[in-house]
Design a protein around this motif. Sequence first.
Motif, PDB file in Angstrom:
ATOM      1  N   GLN A 660      -7.616  -4.944   1.755  1.00  0.00           N
ATOM      2  CA  GLN A 660      -6.407  -4.853   2.588  1.00  0.00           C
ATOM      3  C   GLN A 660      -5.378  -5.897   2.174  1.00  0.00           C
ATOM      4  O   GLN A 660      -4.179  -5.607   2.075  1.00  0.00           O
ATOM      5  CB  GLN A 660      -6.785  -5.032   4.055  1.00  0.00           C
ATOM      6  N   HIS A 661      -5.866  -7.127   1.901  1.00  0.00           N
ATOM      7  CA  HIS A 661      -4.940  -8.183   1.465  1.00  0.00           C
ATOM      8  C   HIS A 661      -4.283  -7.811   0.134  1.00  0.00           C
ATOM      9  O   HIS A 661      -3.072  -8.001  -0.054  1.00  0.00           O
ATOM     10  CB  HIS A 661      -5.687  -9.512   1.312  1.00  0.00           C
ATOM     11  N   LEU A 662      -5.079  -7.280  -0.809  1.00  0.00           N
ATOM     12  CA  LEU A 662      -4.533  -6.934  -2.126  1.00  0.00           C
ATOM     13  C   LEU A 662      -3.500  -5.824  -2.017  1.00  0.00           C
ATOM     14  O   LEU A 662      -2.489  -5.827  -2.739  1.00  0.00           O
ATOM     15  CB  LEU A 662      -5.657  -6.509  -3.076  1.00  0.00           C
ATOM     16  N   THR A 663      -3.709  -4.870  -1.133  1.00  0.00           N
ATOM     17  CA  THR A 663      -2.728  -3.794  -0.931  1.00  0.00           C
ATOM     18  C   THR A 663      -1.385  -4.375  -0.505  1.00  0.00           C
ATOM     19  O   THR A 663      -0.316  -3.980  -1.011  1.00  0.00           O
ATOM     20  CB  THR A 663      -3.241  -2.801   0.121  1.00  0.00           C
ATOM     21  N   LYS A 664      -1.429  -5.338   0.413  1.00  0.00           N
ATOM     22  CA  LYS A 664      -0.183  -5.974   0.875  1.00  0.00           C
ATOM     23  C   LYS A 664       0.438  -6.823  -0.233  1.00  0.00           C
ATOM     24  O   LYS A 664       1.664  -6.862  -0.395  1.00  0.00           O
ATOM     25  CB  LYS A 664      -0.466  -6.832   2.106  1.00  0.00           C
ATOM     26  N   VAL A 665      -0.432  -7.519  -1.017  1.00  0.00           N
ATOM     27  CA  VAL A 665       0.074  -8.356  -2.116  1.00  0.00           C
ATOM     28  C   VAL A 665       0.804  -7.495  -3.140  1.00  0.00           C
ATOM     29  O   VAL A 665       1.912  -7.830  -3.594  1.00  0.00           O
ATOM     30  CB  VAL A 665      -1.095  -9.119  -2.779  1.00  0.00           C
TER      31      VAL A 665
END
Length: 693
Positions: A660-665
Amino acid sequence: MTIVGGARPLRGAPPRQVDPDVRVEVLRGGDATLLRTARALAVLGDAASVELAAGLLEVELDEIHDSVAALADAGLVEQQRFTYPGIAARILRELPVEDYRELRGRAAELLHRTGFPCVTVADQLLAAGDVRGSWASLVLVEAAESALGEDELDRAAQCLELAYRASRRVGERAAIATRLVSVEWRINPSTRTRNFGRLKAALRTGRVPYSELPSTALHMLWHGYALHADHALGRLDRGRDLPHPAGARIDFLCAWLRYTHPAHAERHRRLFAAPDPEYVPSDRNSPYRMAGELLDALTTQHPEAGVAAVAQRILAGNRLTFGTSETLVAAVDGLIHTDRLDTADAWCASLLAEAEARSAPTWQSIFAAARAETLLRKGNLTGAAENAVLALNLIPADNLGVWAGRPIAVLVRALTAQGKHTEAAAQLRRPVPRAMFESRFALTYLSAHGEHCLATGRPEEALRHFRQCGNLMRQWNMDFAWLVPWRNDVAAAHLAAGQQRQAQEFATMHLDAIGGADRHHSGSVSLRLLAATSDPHRRVMLLRRATAIARAGSSDLELATALTDLGRAYRSIGDADKARPLLREATRLAEACGAEQLLRRLRVDRTAPVTDATPRVRLVPNGLDSLSPAERRVAELAAHGKRNREIAAELAITTSTVEQHLTKVYRKLAVARRSELRFVVAAYSEAASRSAG
């Protein structure tokens, strides 16, 4: 003696020209002895003589002489043979079935007693149809061997089937069943035949003769009957200390199974133990002995050059037969694995043509698969795919057994490199025996499956297949680069997943395993993988070395790939003049190979602008500042090559949270993949350093 139908001509006068059917009519209603003599001569055929006819009818010789003379006077026989073949056939057709069979059986016994060849006696036995006695069984088996030498498979099968029914000895019947399965195997290796059932039953009850156990074990392993094969190998183990004329064949079987079915070597350690180094066999020139030594010589990371010479001797000195098919396959594999690909291709083509001429579909399938692998290693994708399809279509798919793994693996790799991913996926859906994963055919199959996953954007799935392949190779003590360079495959999967550190590790491990890039053609692939993780100028240096190794090798596809990477590397540092001829040569080679997957990359390169040494990235204003502290930590770890599971473990969060964090990054920094993220984070860090300075 009178003959019905006309006056007897004078002795020595030429016979009257009468229709054969009319001539037969003179026997009806005449002297019974005359008719019996005609029947005896008809049954004896080309072996007919006055003496044999008398013996067959159990009458005095003078009586037969008179009858033969009368038949000659009537124009029915000449020199104790019927003047027309149709006359004999008609006389025999008019015999009652039981009388016909009884006369044929007596003729067989008579010819056997008087020393006629087994082929002549077997003709009588086959005509009789129902015979008894070990002598008849032995004659029929010998006649079957003669028929096999002439590639008369139907006659050989008929002789063996009748021999099986004639014999009353269980061991003899088991040996005949083994031969029958071998005859069927050459045409169509099915497990659904009566003879395969007979062989399995004989094996379970311990009635298969010791000399037939090697071929029995091979038949069982072909079809994946591991327990039956273990039973045969166990009996071989128990009798191993006894002197036996099949010693060289058993030694070859052990070497062959160590190479093709290594899992069984662990279960029968004593049988598969290495021979005493001081033992000098008397039959050193036996094809079994030479092929066994060849396979033993392959069990090293760098097989000696002499392996190819031994392989040539085996191929040049032995005809393709039931007993030599495995030895010839071993010799061809010896040429393939020592990179004598042109020689291997020529021998495969020759053996394939011979198998076709001799109506042996199974042999055709085996050598078509070997040729497919040879052409694949040379980079001829079209030829490899054609031969792999031929190997798979010559006999029913269910009957290919564990050997199906070889052509399927070649076909999947060829289709993948051709960009035909849907067709490759269809081949991977083919059912294969579970026992295949206890054979070396599983290694190339798993590697091919991984390559397909990699080409279709599934690096994690590819990694599972590559790791399984590597685990099996190490478990079986077969961790050889010439077989499957699985560490390179694992490195490629890590690289596709953006895990450059792991890619470097495995590519370096492969180079260490082979003792340096120049020691094996797979070193070129390792250097290309390392180049992909290096800075632009070091990349050029590594790729120039990789290209030199590829040029010295035999694979046009690997050379085309290395030239493509080198050309792109030169473009990345702005040297278009050096890049252009390399990419042109790569395009020519890729077209010749039929490598559509590589050609797509090259088409993109022809239209791509020349870049400078550092890949340009578009920096979003205040990009890193827009990330939350948790997102920034995840982004930095991902940019350094950490996998999602490793990031989760280090930050004590779940893998799902990392994703989820990587998607936002990716959204906030305007990047699409990890490789771009690495450059973006590096660029922000460099910009921050300059600002701080």
